[in-house]
Write an enzyme that holds these catalytic residues in place. Structure first.
Site: not given
Length: 460
Positions: A26-27, A30
């Site tokens: 998920h990170e 980003h």
């Protein structure tokens, strides 16, 4: 005792690894899109809190932090307060980028979680998954005083429809019953070839505590007390010197009856053994297709605060599934259907929560999620991958909700900025985020407290 502790420790380690993996990708979403848009990233962290391990490469510090239930990417100029008075954001600041670029960065994390689950499901459906031979449900056991028994449902009955829709296997059935606490549910049941329409009202699912002195655990979802055809087996060799070993019980034995009462759930074994209060019990086993009768005298165990005989149990289902492999197109179509069901599941639960057909106890926090993931991983890797896909999709969807402190909240602010031609004032954003943070911290603490009340369900 030592093996039990090690087993539980391994379960939580595996669960933490799995959850950390989902947080990391998920990170990473980003991070990659931020770098692609030439935003300076100061920190990439898996976890929150104290940094346990760190190294720096280029302008970015990479670290693993102490609290593993999350993570973050710290970008330059992400917080307006970090920009010096009188100076606008620099070209490599997050706030120095266009609304579209910032929206892409915010969206990337949830997108990666959803895309990962989609690809994983396609892979699983092509490799092959176990699916029911028959979507109808053949009942193996009906619990005493349950909604099903009160309604007249019997072992051997076949459920073919629920609320007018054909059954789609046990997992789908449990979900529909689970979100119907206290509501009327119409079942179409076949008995001896004759169809019957039976109304049941699910009661709250309550799991007996591991020891007789603790309160039972309320799960917050509906249950009618029926179970598929299965067998309770002795999963590991009996403990050295235990009553089970002395009685000659062997790994793989099926526990068929205790004191004449048929066994179809391990909770019944716990109840009957502890209920003996140390008196001798008569146990009928199935071994190599033959019945074997043995006698055992349970002993009180200080660790579990109940009487035990020294066995670990597991379930073996009757063979009602078969392996289904699909080609790329079929796998894609099946994945779309499964992904949609997974994506919308959380909204179905929230809807039923407001209708009073699910209680807040049904929701799981990080402790339960870690325990479940570790437990399922140890039980079967394919089931674990399906669960990983489910949690990954829900993580992505939850982060897209416009809840101020989520990625969806940032997307909402950016949408407002695009429409207005300027962002909301810092004061307005601060108030919204502080209120949202207070709510989510309170909710997180509440759910975590509920989690610790359920933790005994996963301990061996």
């Amino acid at each position: 005792m030592i093996s039990s502790i090690l087993n539980n420790l391994l379960m939580f380690i595996l669960g933490l690894l799995a959850l950390s993996f989902l947080v990391t990708i998920h990170e990473l979403g980003h991070f990659i899109v931020a770098k692609w848009n030439k935003v300076r990233v100061n920190t990439f962290s898996v976890g929150f809190g104290k940094k346990l391990f760190r190294f720096k490469k280029g302008e970015t510090e990479y670290c693993i932090s102490a609290i593993p239930f999350g993570g973050y990417v710290a970008m330059a100029g992400e917080n307006p307060d970090s920009i010096e008075d009188g100076k606008g954001p620099s070209q490599d600041d997050f706030l120095g980028k266009s609304v579209g670029a910032r929206a892409a960065i915010a969206f990337a994390g949830p997108f990666v979680n959803i895309a990962f689950a989609f690809i994983l499901l396609i892979f699983l459906y092509m490799v092959g998954v176990q699916e029911p031979d028959n979507k109808n449900l053949i009942i193996g056991f009906v619990a005493k005083n349950s909604s099903a028994e009160i309604a007249g449902i019997q072992p051997g009955d076949t459920i073919t429809a629920i609320n007018g829709k054909e059954t789609q296997g046990w997992d789908d059935f449990r979900e529909q019953i689970g979100v119907s606490l206290g509501a009327d549910v119409m079942l179409e049941v076949h008995r001896g070839g004759e169809p019957l329409a039976i109304k049941v009202v699910p009661q709250e699912l309550v799991i007996p505590a591991a020891d007789s002195t603790s309160d039972p655990i309320k799960m917050g979802i509906g249950d009618i007390g029926i179970y598929p055809r299965n067998r309770v087996i002795v999963r590991l060799p009996p403990k050295e010197g235990s009553a089970a070993q002395k009685a000659g019980i062997m790994r793989g034995d099926t526990i068929f009856e205790i004191n004449g009462e048929h066994i179809s759930r391990y909770e019944e074994v716990v109840r009957l053994i502890d209920g003996s209060k140390g008196a001798e019990v008569n146990v009928t086993l199935l071994r190599d297709g033959k019945k074997v009768d043995v006698k055992m005298t349970p002993a009180y165990n200080e660790e579990f605060k109940r009487y035990i005989v020294g066995i670990q149990m597991g379930y073996v289902m009757f063979s009602e599934t078969h392996l289904v492999r699909r080609g790329p197109i079929e796998a894609f179509e099946k994945t779309c259907a499964t992904s949609w069901k997974m994506t919308t599941s959380i909204f179905r639960y929230f809807k039923r929560l407001f209708q009073g057909q699910v209680k807040v106890d049904a929701f799981s926090g990080p402790v339960s999620i870690v325990a479940v993931m570790g437990n399922v991983w140890m039980s079967g890797f394919q089931d674990f991958l399906m669960l990983l896909a489910l949690i990954s999709i829900n993580l992505g969807v939850m982060n897209l909700l416009p809840l101020a402190i989520t990625d969806g909240g940032l997307l909402l602010f950016l949408g407002i900025e695009k429409v207005r031609g300027k962002p909301l004032s810092l004061k307005t954003q601060s108030v919204i985020q502080n209120v949202a943070a207070a709510f989510f911290i309170s909710f997180f603490v509440f759910i975590t407290i509920l989690d610790f009340g359920k933790i005994s369900l996963f301990l061996k």
